[in-house]
Design a protein around this motif. Sequence first.
Motif, PDB file in Angstrom:
ATOM      1  N   LYS A 269       0.835  -1.135   0.028  1.00  0.00           N
ATOM      2  CA  LYS A 269      -0.072   0.041  -0.085  1.00  0.00           C
ATOM      3  C   LYS A 269       0.911   1.355   0.021  1.00  0.00           C
ATOM      4  N   THR A 270       0.700   2.082  -0.946  1.00  0.00           N
ATOM      5  CA  THR A 270       1.315   3.310  -0.997  1.00  0.00           C
ATOM      6  C   THR A 270       0.544   4.591  -0.756  1.00  0.00           C
ATOM      7  N   ALA A 271       0.714   5.365   0.321  1.00  0.00           N
ATOM      8  CA  ALA A 271      -0.034   6.525   0.620  1.00  0.00           C
ATOM      9  C   ALA A 271       0.726   7.649   0.309  1.00  0.00           C
ATOM     10  N   CYS A 272       0.330   8.621  -0.440  1.00  0.00           N
ATOM     11  CA  CYS A 272       0.991   9.949  -0.948  1.00  0.00           C
ATOM     12  C   CYS A 272       0.133  10.966   0.149  1.00  0.00           C
ATOM     13  N   VAL A 273       1.089  11.392   0.758  1.00  0.00           N
ATOM     14  CA  VAL A 273       0.271  12.515   1.977  1.00  0.00           C
ATOM     15  C   VAL A 273       0.700  13.946   1.238  1.00  0.00           C
ATOM     16  N   ALA A 274       1.412  14.303   0.291  1.00  0.00           N
ATOM     17  CA  ALA A 274       1.275  15.535   0.027  1.00  0.00           C
ATOM     18  C   ALA A 274       1.972  15.623  -1.420  1.00  0.00           C
ATOM     19  N   TRP A 275       1.785  16.623  -2.252  1.00  0.00           N
ATOM     20  CA  TRP A 275       2.162  16.857  -3.392  1.00  0.00           C
ATOM     21  C   TRP A 275       2.165  18.489  -3.961  1.00  0.00           C
ATOM     22  N   ASP A 276       3.339  18.868  -4.551  1.00  0.00           N
ATOM     23  CA  ASP A 276       3.634  20.111  -4.808  1.00  0.00           C
ATOM     24  C   ASP A 276       2.903  20.194  -6.168  1.00  0.00           C
ATOM     25  N   ALA A 277       1.838  20.085  -6.358  1.00  0.00           N
ATOM     26  CA  ALA A 277       0.984  20.275  -7.874  1.00  0.00           C
ATOM     27  C   ALA A 277      -0.577  20.670  -7.470  1.00  0.00           C
ATOM     28  N   GLU A 278      -1.182  21.202  -8.435  1.00  0.00           N
ATOM     29  CA  GLU A 278      -2.555  21.328  -8.105  1.00  0.00           C
ATOM     30  C   GLU A 278      -3.511  20.019  -8.086  1.00  0.00           C
ATOM     31  N   GLU A 279      -2.914  19.007  -8.938  1.00  0.00           N
ATOM     32  CA  GLU A 279      -3.380  17.609  -8.567  1.00  0.00           C
ATOM     33  C   GLU A 279      -2.618  16.488  -9.161  1.00  0.00           C
ATOM     34  N   ILE A 280      -2.999  15.402  -8.683  1.00  0.00           N
ATOM     35  CA  ILE A 280      -2.257  14.303  -9.028  1.00  0.00           C
ATOM     36  C   ILE A 280      -2.495  13.749 -10.600  1.00  0.00           C
ATOM     37  N   PRO A 281      -1.578  13.782 -11.463  1.00  0.00           N
ATOM     38  CA  PRO A 281      -1.775  13.361 -12.766  1.00  0.00           C
ATOM     39  C   PRO A 281      -2.859  12.013 -13.074  1.00  0.00           C
ATOM     40  N   GLU A 282      -3.661  11.948 -13.924  1.00  0.00           N
ATOM     41  CA  GLU A 282      -4.739  10.881 -14.114  1.00  0.00           C
ATOM     42  C   GLU A 282      -4.107   9.704 -14.257  1.00  0.00           C
ATOM     43  N   TRP A 283      -2.832   9.572 -14.889  1.00  0.00           N
ATOM     44  CA  TRP A 283      -2.221   8.349 -15.233  1.00  0.00           C
ATOM     45  C   TRP A 283      -1.487   7.778 -14.153  1.00  0.00           C
TER      46      TRP A 283
END
Length: 334
Positions: free
Chosen positions: A5-19
Amino acid sequence: MNTLKTACVAWDAEEIPEWVPPQIEAAGVKFEALQCQTASEALLFARNADIIWVMGGSNLITREIIPQLDSCGAIIRSGSGTDNIPVDLATEYGIIVANTPDATTVPVAEHTIGLLLSVVRRIPIHDRLVRQGEWNDSKSTPRFLLQGSTVGLIGFGRIARCVADRLAPFGVKLILVYDPFVDAEAIVKGNVKNVDLPQLLSESDFISIHTPLLEETHHLISEVEISQMKSTCVVINTSRGSVVDNKALANALREGRVWGAGLDVLESEPPDEDDLLLQLDNVVLTSHIGARHEGHLDGFWQLSVETIIDLSRGKWPVSYVNPGVKPRWKLTER
């Protein structure tokens, strides 16, 4: 290895790319994401995750929560620097800290050369003069050439090696390197000379800093080191602001003990309004943009996803910053 299981807790972008989610899930890895605001929220969300992903410079993974990450075998920090992750404590708990420096190598190296040329050729000063209606080729005349000069690189990792490659066509006479961890093969291949820090400081015409921010590199360049530099020296920093004592450097620049500086990173970002560096004409400043270019985030996303997939297949990641870690998982070499 069982399904991770991978949990992404923060990202420096408006949204996570769909792919991104389907590519991770196609590798048999469960993926969840939440833009967490606090360390406690990140802990609550990712406590049972095998891989925790921080896409950028968020400070959510603190020393307080590391001991509570019972399932975590790896933390991925997209980008190069890992000063926002308590690497030493993660290592103690058997957690790999992976990063994606290849996404930033070329743009930061190019920005380094750009800052160096801007300072040496006094380009910003002359740009301002022309805009103010003053066409004067004898005022603030550029003083130095890169050709025939000695350049010192503090740190000789991916970015510094890329800088060295780009300096060669300028005809620099010698490239000195200070890096206690560099191997002999890299020195030979890079056509550089490995020296101690005092020799690099005293002999270099231009000094470029490429070391990560660690406890032992905080203020690596302070008043003592600055006093060993030539008064005609130019200092470039595209690593982390706190590797350099900014107040000591600003005073040296004002007093003429250092000729110029190009800084993409500062101790305080953004700088205080009364920061002396903002008042000096012999300093070129940019706002920590060294790694940025149109589409630069694509590399961060892609390399991070590849790292997740490698870990899910029981492989060591391409890049990780704690080689002494004894991982919780059994991993094979690439």
